[in-house]
Enzyme design. Structure first.
Site, PDB file in Angstrom:
ATOM      1  N   PHE A   1       0.860  -1.190   0.000  1.00 17.62           N
ATOM      2  CA  PHE A   1       0.000   0.000   0.000  1.00 17.62           C
ATOM      3  C   PHE A   1       0.888   1.230   0.000  1.00 17.62           C
ATOM      4  O   PHE A   1       1.719   1.401   0.891  1.00 17.62           O
ATOM      5  CB  PHE A   1      -0.928   0.042   1.218  1.00 17.62           C
ATOM      6  CG  PHE A   1      -1.819   1.262   1.210  1.00 17.62           C
ATOM      7  CD1 PHE A   1      -3.029   1.235   0.538  1.00 17.62           C
ATOM      8  CD2 PHE A   1      -1.436   2.441   1.837  1.00 17.62           C
ATOM      9  CE1 PHE A   1      -3.845   2.364   0.498  1.00 17.62           C
ATOM     10  CE2 PHE A   1      -2.237   3.570   1.801  1.00 17.62           C
ATOM     11  CZ  PHE A   1      -3.444   3.533   1.129  1.00 17.62           C
TER      12      PHE A   1
ATOM     13  N   ASP B   1      10.110   1.539   0.456  1.00 11.59           N
ATOM     14  CA  ASP B   1       9.034   2.439   0.874  1.00 11.59           C
ATOM     15  C   ASP B   1       9.030   2.480   2.400  1.00 11.59           C
ATOM     16  O   ASP B   1       8.461   1.626   3.061  1.00 11.59           O
ATOM     17  CB  ASP B   1       7.701   1.932   0.331  1.00 11.59           C
ATOM     18  CG  ASP B   1       6.519   2.772   0.794  1.00 11.59           C
ATOM     19  OD1 ASP B   1       6.731   3.766   1.525  1.00 11.59           O
ATOM     20  OD2 ASP B   1       5.374   2.438   0.432  1.00 11.59           O
TER      21      ASP B   1
ATOM     22  N   LYS C   1       5.037  11.044   6.049  1.00 15.63           N
ATOM     23  CA  LYS C   1       4.349  10.967   7.333  1.00 15.63           C
ATOM     24  C   LYS C   1       5.088  11.712   8.439  1.00 15.63           C
ATOM     25  O   LYS C   1       4.992  12.919   8.553  1.00 15.63           O
ATOM     26  CB  LYS C   1       4.074   9.511   7.696  1.00 15.63           C
ATOM     27  CG  LYS C   1       3.081   8.829   6.750  1.00 15.63           C
ATOM     28  CD  LYS C   1       2.642   7.486   7.256  1.00 15.63           C
ATOM     29  CE  LYS C   1       1.749   6.745   6.275  1.00 15.63           C
ATOM     30  NZ  LYS C   1       0.468   7.394   5.992  1.00 15.63           N
TER      31      LYS C   1
END
Length: 439
Positions: free
Chosen positions: A177, A263, A292
């Site tokens: 994801f 990632d 983030k």
């Protein structure tokens, strides 16, 4: 028959449960005549009426956060065990990051990349030296970082590896994801993400996660430019690969002249007990994606790190973002990284993560069937019955003063801000234990 709105209102009221600490302070008649701040129900109703229905939030309406805590509009206090999907590793509204934002916001917030600004270079030097890469390409959101990595991989494939133009392939691991743009869902194996949104991006191949033989077979194709993978799959339910997997990925990518893209948007920046999750196996990816917690939750900031032979394949005008590298975001990111360093948050996550998992493993196996994670990125798997499921567990956790969210139906992620202290963690564990034992 209930309208959709009436059904939502009824669901919100029922699922909020009874909070023993809050009694009904006003009668219905008083509520009709006295104007006051919106209640949780008011907020649920307004969002349903005016907002797109693309999320299914846990029914709690928050208005304030500090450190590891959140407060709702009725004043109830909660432990935050989601950390905005690991965006607030430094805790909510960390004073150093807030002050950095305040100091910059009155000076200069945006210039676009049409001009230089006096903060971008400072940020670029700091982050590249911190992670030992030649260059950084600044973006805003995590999915933009993923898109950037895909463009870099393709351009590198054509200009360096010599792949025939427009034949380059990128390999992804099932369960990944990295966002919900068309490129991101083109690599997804989750029907909720991709169903109904085709046609999809060509040149994306998918193999099983944590499967080195499958990767070796995929990399036999000379048109493969890159393999993009999460060191721990976060949204899939905190899926931790076997020891040696990342070392194997590095070895295979090197052997076949394929870029290893890590990632680290959710796993990086101290969340797993290391600066990067790949550090557990001492491997150096060709491209690292950060986001983030790169801003501590105050501003959208993401970054793509790599060396010159990859980064300099993209020329002026071939990629960019109006907001990417803006002085406000750069100032915030510098402060956010400094907090991680100065407060030793990777070490804290490592130490407390061990305590958390050890305690979670004591939960009854007829309710909790698995515990997994590293550092303070953890998850439990709930055995669903007619009496309970992960959603019901999260509702009761909320009623007991702790916020968490299910993922993929039967999984609950536990990822508190990394500033949590041991006594606070143990208090949280008591809430989790009490909640699970109540079913």
């Amino acid at each position: 028959m209930f309208s959709k709105l009436a059904h939502l209102q009824r669901f919100a009221v029922l699922s909020r449960g009874v909070h023993s600490s809050v009694a009904s302070a006003t009668s219905v008649a008083t509520k009709k005549t006295v104007q006051g701040p919106p209640t949780s129900d008011d907020i649920f109703e307004r969002e349903y009426k005016y907002g797109a229905h693309n999320y299914h939030p846990l029914p709690v309406a928050l208005e304030r956060g500090k450190g590891i805590y959140l407060w709702d509009v009725e004043g109830r206090k909660y432990f935050d065990f989601l950390s905005s999907y690991s965006a607030v590793n430094q805790g909510h509204c960390h004073p150093k990051i807030v002050n950095a934002l305040k100091s910059q916001v009155d000076k200069l917030t945006l210039t676009s990349r049409a001009f230089y600004n006096n903060v971008l270079g400072e940020y670029e030097e700091y982050i590249t030296k911190l992670f030992n890469y030649h260059k950084v390409l600044p973006m805003n959101t995590g999915v933009e970082a993923g898109e950037t990595a895909c463009k870099l991989a393709r351009k590198w494939g054509y200009t360096v590896k010599g792949i025939q133009k427009y034949k380059a392939k990128i390999v992804f691991a099932a369960g990944n994801f990295w966002g919900r743009t068309l490129s991101a869902i083109s690599s997804s194996t989750d029907p909720t993400s991709y169903d109904g949104f085709g046609p999809f991006m060509p040149g994306f191949d998918i193999i099983p996660y944590n499967d080195l033989p499958a990767l070796e077979r995929a990399l036999q194709d000379p048109n493969v430019a890159a393999f993009m993978v999460e060191p721990i799959q976060g949204e899939a339910g905190v899926v931790v690969p076997d020891p040696g997997y990342l070392m194997g990925v590095r070895e295979l990518c090197t052997r076949h002249q394929v870029l290893f893209i890590a990632d680290e948007i959710q796993t990086g920046l101290a969340r797993t007990g290391r600066w990067l999750a790949v550090d557990y196996e001492n491997v150096r990816p060709d491209i690292v994606l950060l986001g983030k917690a790169l801003s501590g939750g105050l501003y959208p900031v993401s970054a793509v790190l790599c060396d010159d032979d990859i980064m300099l394949t993209i020329k002026p005008g071939e990629h960019g973002s109006t907001y990417g590298g803006n002085p406000l975001g750069c100032r915030v990111a510098i402060a956010a990284l400094e907090v991680l360093e100065e407060e030793n948050l990777a070490e804290n996550a490592d130490k407390l993560g061990i305590i958390l998992r050890n305690e979670l493993m004591k939960l009854p196996s007829d309710v909790v069937t698995a515990v997994r994670g590293k550092g303070l990125l953890n998850a439990i798997v709930i055995k669903e019955t007619k009496d309970w499921d992960a959603w019901k567990v999260c509702l009761r956790l909320r009623d007991n003063g702790l916020l968490a969210k299910p993922t993929h139906g039967d999984i609950i992620r536990f990822a508190p801000p990394l500033v949590i202290k041991e006594d606070e963690l143990r208090e949280s564990i008591e809430i989790i234990n009490k909640t699970i034992l109540s079913f």
